[in-house]
Motif scaffolding. Structure first.
Motif, mmCIF file in Angstrom:
data_model
loop_
_atom_site.group_PDB
_atom_site.id
_atom_site.type_symbol
_atom_site.label_atom_id
_atom_site.label_comp_id
_atom_site.label_asym_id
_atom_site.label_seq_id
_atom_site.Cartn_x
_atom_site.Cartn_y
_atom_site.Cartn_z
ATOM 1 N N UNK A 307 0.839 -1.192 0.000
ATOM 2 C CA UNK A 307 0.000 0.000 0.000
ATOM 3 C C UNK A 307 0.877 1.246 0.000
ATOM 4 N N UNK A 308 0.388 2.276 -0.658
ATOM 5 C CA UNK A 308 0.993 3.596 -0.583
ATOM 6 C C UNK A 308 -0.128 4.611 -0.406
ATOM 7 N N UNK A 309 0.252 5.847 -0.192
ATOM 8 C CA UNK A 309 -0.742 6.885 0.024
ATOM 9 C C UNK A 309 -1.533 7.158 -1.251
ATOM 10 N N UNK A 310 -2.813 7.441 -1.099
ATOM 11 C CA UNK A 310 -3.645 7.805 -2.251
ATOM 12 C C UNK A 310 -3.208 9.128 -2.875
ATOM 13 N N UNK A 311 -2.483 9.922 -2.107
ATOM 14 C CA UNK A 311 -2.032 11.214 -2.631
ATOM 15 C C UNK A 311 -0.710 11.112 -3.379
ATOM 16 N N UNK A 312 -0.177 9.887 -3.524
ATOM 17 C CA UNK A 312 1.121 9.713 -4.183
ATOM 18 C C UNK A 312 1.070 10.193 -5.624
ATOM 19 N N UNK A 313 2.208 10.690 -6.076
ATOM 20 C CA UNK A 313 2.322 11.150 -7.459
ATOM 21 C C UNK A 313 3.745 10.919 -7.922
ATOM 22 N N UNK A 314 4.048 11.348 -9.135
ATOM 23 C CA UNK A 314 5.375 11.154 -9.702
ATOM 24 C C UNK A 314 6.451 11.922 -8.941
ATOM 25 N N UNK A 315 6.058 12.951 -8.191
ATOM 26 C CA UNK A 315 7.053 13.787 -7.517
ATOM 27 C C UNK A 315 7.075 13.541 -6.005
#
Length: 683
Positions: A307-315
């Motif tokens: 699992x990772x945060x739903x707010x994760x992005x490329x940066x």
């Protein structure tokens, strides 16, 4: 929903589930990035979690690893490495724990006949020639007279600087050896330094990755105890629990990567480093579990179970992995792990769920995120997250949590002594995948703050020293010079309020409900520096008994102060032992430590350390607290200064009927309840 543009780095994947026999790696085409992403810096997300693919997990982890060495770390991140606690009537005491049926590890375990002590050879009075391992388990048998006799020394670990704690479940004895210290990002000091600047694909992992050990011993016949299975897991232990015959291990792993060229920091060099990391096999960056008795190693988890945060992005990214490993005690080869690529400070576990928590510091805004993992008969899964304001203090953080009637109650703090504190009680309910706040205290209806307001500064200048939940009540102690004990009514979860408060000198750092009407406090007596009257009591360890039968007017019934002493129970409630011997009679023990000086001339003072076990009785009918006496540590040795220096932090006791077993270091002192000072030891 996971952001679709977090697909910037392709990576090799590993499809190896914990406990499986086959390991398979799939190779994806790698497309080098032309430019560096504009990374935001490592931070703790307070967003809910989302299960992602191997590729998405790999990208987020590698982003974090890259930012660890090439981007500024968010310096605003700061880290710090029993709802029903009334004991049922039994013939002997067991480990004091927060929640009933949620077992906690400790250095001493007892089953009524055999005593198990987590021992360290450095504390042996006589060196053992035939036991070269630093850590072992002393097994002692109780005789018909109540005395103890040693029957077995069971070696467990070669690791020199570690702490050993035990679980005892039927015929299985579990030993966990782990390195003490902080595991979180708090800073980079915990990261292995880069050792090479090569381009070799073989130099990614440092040789001394932190590990901890788990040993399973068959104690069907304790005299013949042996280690049946032993495992090492990469990373640092956060905490553990046993629930319904299943061991839950929560650990943190931060990969070490030494293939960066740090000769300069220009953009082109950073881009090459970024591209090299992107091509790294994910197997080099995740923890392993090794069965040491068979030398079989495999990945701790399947990277498709992360699992990772739903707010994760490329940066965004994070460079550590929190793992929850579930191990069957009946067959330890059956284990599985869920991983989360985020920051975790600690855990709270109820009978039904395990909660992890961490705090995000951003200027003056402090928010904490809680993730909930639900147990069932076969597995456990992530189910919900919630964000609340504040942090969880410095001491006994898990006691700030309580799950009761499908609600999670949590106490947080923010602020400081200069600008004032804000202490809040939160009541959370699960709604879908969210832990939603249904109430806070203080609120618009009940505005009284938790903590006294300074009449001069106009702010709350008291920090929280203790929190304890008991059914639909919460007890909170704040302190600066006096100890306000607050009783909070949670009968209506959506409308909590302060029902009553009491001010007494000193403070309680640990609270233990004895019954619905009696509360025990363990802490320190502290003189009021603002008082114009001479102090009546000397500072020292303090035991207090409170009457909370009328929650609107709690009172202190009695107290006992041990001058110039401290008790480790302030920081570790497992140091206390409780035993209910009659419906109205409760016994308990508390270790104490103090330094005493001898001599008249200051130039020739000699300091000696005194360790003792204080013994008490509480009568719930008469509401009386009685100090029965003390059992002290005595050695039959010609020169006490040649003895190992053993601090009282790990002192424990077992109470059985009228028998007392006081454990200090590797040894036990035996006495009777009626005459505790007349003890026999070391045994």
């Amino acid at each position: 929903m996971y952001h679709k543009h977090l697909l910037g780095i392709a990576a090799l994947t590993i499809l190896s589930g914990c406990g499986g026999n086959n390991e398979q790696a799939n190779t994806a085409d790698t497309q080098k990035a032309a430019t560096l992403p504009n990374f935001t810096g490592i931070s703790v997300s307070t967003a809910p979690l989302e299960k992602v693919t191997n590729s998405q997990f790999t990208t987020h982890l590698k982003n974090g690893i890259f930012m660890r060495y090439h981007q500024p770390i968010d310096t605003r991140l700061e880290h710090n490495n029993q709802s029903d606690s009334v004991n049922a009537s039994t013939s002997f005491s067991t480990t004091n724990q927060q929640e009933q049926d949620v077992h906690e590890a400790d250095r001493v375990k007892y089953d009524g006949n055999y005593l198990y002590i987590a021992a360290n050879s450095n504390n042996d009075l006589v060196p053992q020639i035939d036991n070269p391992q630093p850590h072992y388990i002393r097994i002692l048998k109780r005789t018909e007279s109540g005395m103890l006799e040693s029957v077995k020394d069971l070696p467990t670990s070669h690791t020199e600087y570690s702490e050993q704690n035990l679980y005892l479940e039927q015929n299985t004895l579990v030993s966990i050896n782990s390195q003490p210290g902080w595991f979180s990002i708090g800073g980079a000091l915990t990261i292995e330094p880069l050792r090479t600047q090569t381009t070799s694909n073989e130099s990614f992992i440092a040789q001394d990755i932190p590990q901890f050990e788990i040993s399973f011993a068959d104690i069907t016949t304790p005299e013949q105890a042996n280690i049946s299975q032993q495992y090492t897991i990469d990373g640092a232990l956060i905490d553990s629990r046993i629930i319904d015959g299943t061991l839950y291990i929560v650990s943190n792993f931060r990969p070490t990567y030494s293939n960066f060229d740090l000769s300069n920091s220009d953009t082109q060099t950073q881009l090459k480093n970024y591209q090299a990391l992107a091509e790294t096999d994910i197997r080099h960056l995740i923890p392993s579990i090794t069965r040491t008795d068979t030398n079989q190693t495999q990945a701790l988890f399947d990277t498709n179970d992360c699992y990772i945060s739903q707010s994760a992005s490329q940066v965004t990214g994070y460079d550590a992995i929190m793992s929850i490993t579930r191990i069957s005690l009946s067959n330890p080869t059956q284990h599985n792990t869920v991983c989360v690529n985020t920051e975790i400070e600690g855990i709270y576990a109820s009978k039904n769920a395990l909660y992890t928590y961490s705090t995000h510091y951003e200027e003056k805004n402090i928010n904490s995120v809680i993730h909930k993992f639900k147990f069932d008969t076969q597995t456990f899964n992530y189910v919900a997250s919630g964000t609340i304001s504040g942090h969880f203090g410095q001491n006994l953080k898990n006691l700030r949590f309580s799950e009761y009637n499908d609600h999670l109650r949590v106490v947080t703090s923010s602020g400081d002594f200069l600008e004032g504190f804000q202490h809040k009680l939160h009541v959370l309910a699960q709604e879908g995948t969210e832990l939603t706040s249904i109430a806070e205290l203080p609120n618009q209806t009940n505005t009284t703050p938790i903590g006294k307001i300074n009449s001069v500064s106009g702010v709350v200048d008291e920090d929280i020293y203790a929190v304890r939940f008991f059914n639909d009540l919460a007890y909170v102690v704040t302190f600066q010079q006096t100890d306000p004990l607050y009783v909070i009514n949670l009968t209506t979860p959506a409308a909590p309020y302060i029902a009553g408060a009491l001010e007494v000198p000193g403070y309680s750092a640990y609270l233990h409900p004895i019954s619905e009407s009696l509360l025990l406090g363990i802490g320190q007596e502290v003189e009021d520096i603002n008082s114009t009257e001479p102090a009546n009591l000397t500072q020292g360890a303090k035991v207090s008994l409170f009457d909370v039968s009328d929650i609107t007017a709690p009172t202190q019934l009695s107290s006992k102060v041990f001058p110039d002493a401290y008790t480790p129970a302030e920081y570790n409630y497992r140091a206390l032992s409780f035993l209910q011997t009659q419906p109205q009679l409760h016994k308990f023990s508390m270790p104490l430590e103090k330094w005493e000086q001898t001599g008249i001339d200051p130039k020739s003072y000699q300091w000696t350390k005194r360790n003792q076990l204080a013994l008490f009785e509480i009568n719930t009918e008469t509401k009386a607290l009685s100090h029965i006496g003390d059992s002290g540590i005595k050695y039959d040795a010609p020169n006490i200064y040649n003895l190992p220096l053993i601090h009282g932090n790990d002192d424990r006791a077992v109470l059985q009927d009228d028998h007392i077993y006081y454990v200090h270091g590797n040894y036990t002192w035996y006495s009777l309840w009626q005459t505790p000072s007349q003890n026999t030891g070391p045994l």
